[in-house]
Enzyme design. Structure first.
Site, short mmCIF file in Angstrom:
data_model
loop_
_atom_site.label_atom_id
_atom_site.label_comp_id
_atom_site.label_asym_id
_atom_site.label_seq_id
_atom_site.Cartn_x
_atom_site.Cartn_y
_atom_site.Cartn_z
N ASP A 262 107.29 -16.34 28.48
CA ASP A 262 107.45 -15.85 29.86
C ASP A 262 107.58 -14.33 29.89
O ASP A 262 107.47 -13.72 30.95
CB ASP A 262 108.68 -16.47 30.51
CG ASP A 262 108.45 -17.91 30.95
OD1 ASP A 262 107.31 -18.40 30.82
OD2 ASP A 262 109.40 -18.55 31.43
N ASN B 6 120.00 -0.44 29.17
CA ASN B 6 120.04 -1.83 28.70
C ASN B 6 118.72 -2.27 28.07
O ASN B 6 118.68 -2.60 26.89
CB ASN B 6 120.38 -2.78 29.85
CG ASN B 6 121.87 -2.99 30.02
OD1 ASN B 6 122.66 -2.62 29.16
ND2 ASN B 6 122.26 -3.59 31.13
N THR C 218 124.01 -7.56 25.42
CA THR C 218 124.85 -8.51 26.16
C THR C 218 124.35 -8.72 27.58
O THR C 218 125.04 -9.32 28.41
CB THR C 218 126.31 -8.04 26.19
OG1 THR C 218 126.37 -6.67 26.60
CG2 THR C 218 126.95 -8.18 24.82
N ALA C 219 123.14 -8.22 27.89
CA ALA C 219 122.57 -8.38 29.23
C ALA C 219 121.49 -9.46 29.19
O ALA C 219 121.74 -10.56 28.71
CB ALA C 219 122.03 -7.03 29.72
N TYR C 220 120.31 -9.17 29.67
CA TYR C 220 119.23 -10.16 29.76
C TYR C 220 118.89 -10.75 28.39
O TYR C 220 118.61 -11.94 28.26
CB TYR C 220 118.00 -9.49 30.39
CG TYR C 220 116.91 -10.43 30.85
CD1 TYR C 220 117.05 -11.82 30.83
CD2 TYR C 220 115.72 -9.92 31.36
CE1 TYR C 220 116.04 -12.66 31.27
CE2 TYR C 220 114.70 -10.75 31.81
CZ TYR C 220 114.86 -12.12 31.75
OH TYR C 220 113.86 -12.94 32.19
N SER C 221 118.92 -9.92 27.37
CA SER C 221 118.60 -10.38 26.02
C SER C 221 119.51 -11.51 25.58
O SER C 221 119.07 -12.50 24.99
CB SER C 221 118.70 -9.20 25.03
OG SER C 221 118.44 -9.63 23.71
N ARG D 26 102.75 -19.89 34.63
CA ARG D 26 101.97 -19.87 33.39
C ARG D 26 102.65 -18.94 32.41
O ARG D 26 103.31 -17.96 32.81
CB ARG D 26 100.55 -19.33 33.65
CG ARG D 26 99.61 -20.27 34.36
CD ARG D 26 98.30 -19.56 34.69
NE ARG D 26 97.70 -18.96 33.50
CZ ARG D 26 96.67 -18.11 33.54
NH1 ARG D 26 96.16 -17.74 34.71
NH2 ARG D 26 96.16 -17.62 32.42
N ASP E 269 127.85 -3.89 36.94
CA ASP E 269 126.96 -3.26 35.99
C ASP E 269 125.68 -2.75 36.65
O ASP E 269 125.09 -1.77 36.21
CB ASP E 269 126.60 -4.24 34.87
CG ASP E 269 127.74 -4.40 33.86
OD1 ASP E 269 128.79 -3.74 34.03
OD2 ASP E 269 127.58 -5.17 32.89
N GLN F 157 116.19 -2.24 37.47
CA GLN F 157 116.26 -1.36 38.63
C GLN F 157 114.89 -0.97 39.16
O GLN F 157 114.72 -0.65 40.32
CB GLN F 157 117.02 -0.07 38.27
CG GLN F 157 118.41 -0.29 37.73
CD GLN F 157 119.39 -0.74 38.79
OE1 GLN F 157 119.49 -0.14 39.86
NE2 GLN F 157 120.10 -1.81 38.52
#
Length: 280
Positions: free
Chosen positions: A169, A139, A180-183, A150, A70, A238
């Protein structure tokens, strides 16, 4: 024999594992009479001459064929969108929600793409404005902290309405494709690409009452960094851009869509089932 696409740009993950499938793709396409244009990395892997950079491959192609994961897909998405050409991704990665075509059937799949009626999915993208510059993301865009241990404070505004001051964070704004990626890893919902929405997901929020939020895709989302430490804006994983106190970005839906070749043997829910090992 009528070809759907005459010029195929090929990009590949810089890994010797792709060589077998890359060679099969090049040989098969040349037999079909397709003009094959190799990105420099792909050309080097198969011992052919080629000096076209990845950022230029779309200028020479009617379709982009990629063999990788991906991350490789995301690296060509912007150029494909700007030129209005489709991308067909053969998965050499792990999950591979974008590169859903099976590398083991690469010749069969290429025949379907070039000679049959390929199934094309149009995917919405984010249009991101930050400090006078515009970026696009298939994405997500993420406002997050650096390596400092912190939490940061982010002010969230939607359509000029104050929503929340989030201590976390970071904060992710994702398309349905990016759900369906970082989320997803941060606890966000899985959203079908057919849904007209954007997903806002906190990363490790200090307050457990702030939950992921899905908003209409005609919304304008503004995220402002409120903490006096250096943060970062990351576009599709990226591009990483420094972000300081009171800097903000705005995100909405881009007016163009990405054309993505889908496998005729699979649907979105079957893809989820296989990639996430849900079982039946």
């Amino acid at each position: 024999m009528q070809l759907n696409y005459k010029n195929a740009g090929i990009v590949a993950k810089p890994n010797t594992e792709v060589v077998e499938y890359l060679e099969k793709a090049v040989t098969f396409l040349e037999k079909l009479g397709v003009n094959v244009v190799l990105e420099k990395i792909a050309a080097d892997l198969v011992g052919k001459k080629g000096s076209i950079r990845r950022e230029e491959i779309a200028d020479h192609s009617d379709i982009i064929i990629l063999i990788g994961g991906d991350g490789t897909f995301l690296s060509v998405a912007k150029e494909a969108v700007e030129k209005g050409i489709p991308v067909a991704g053969f998965n050499m990665g792990t999950l591979g929600f974008l590169t859903e075509l099976n590398k083991e059937d690469i010749e069969k799949k290429l025949e379907q793409v070039f000679l049959d009626t390929p199934r094309v999915s149009e995917r919405k993208l984010l249009n991101i404005r930050y400090k006078g510059q515009t970026y696009i993301a298939l994405n997500d865009v993420v406002s997050g902290k650096g390596n400092i241990a912190r939490i940061i404070k982010l002010h969230l505004c939607i359509d000029n309405l104050n929503v929340a001051e989030v201590s976390a964070d970071g904060l992710i704004v994702a398309t349905p494709t990016g759900s369906t990626a970082y989320s997803l890893a941060a606890g966000g919902p899985i959203v079908s690409p057919k849904v007209n929405g954007m997903i806002i997901t906190p990363i490790c929020p200090h307050s457990l009452t702030f939950r992921p939020l899905v908003v209409p895709d005609n919304s304008v989302i503004r995220v402002t960094l409120m903490t006096d430490i250096e943060g970062f804006l990351t576009v599709d994983g990226q591009m990483v851009i420094p972000m300081n106190k009171e800097d903000y970005f705005e995100a909405g839906i881009h007016d163009k869509k990405l054309k993505m070749i889908e496998s005729p043997d699979i649907n979105y829910y079957k893809l989820l089932n296989e990639k996430l090992n849900w079982g039946l």
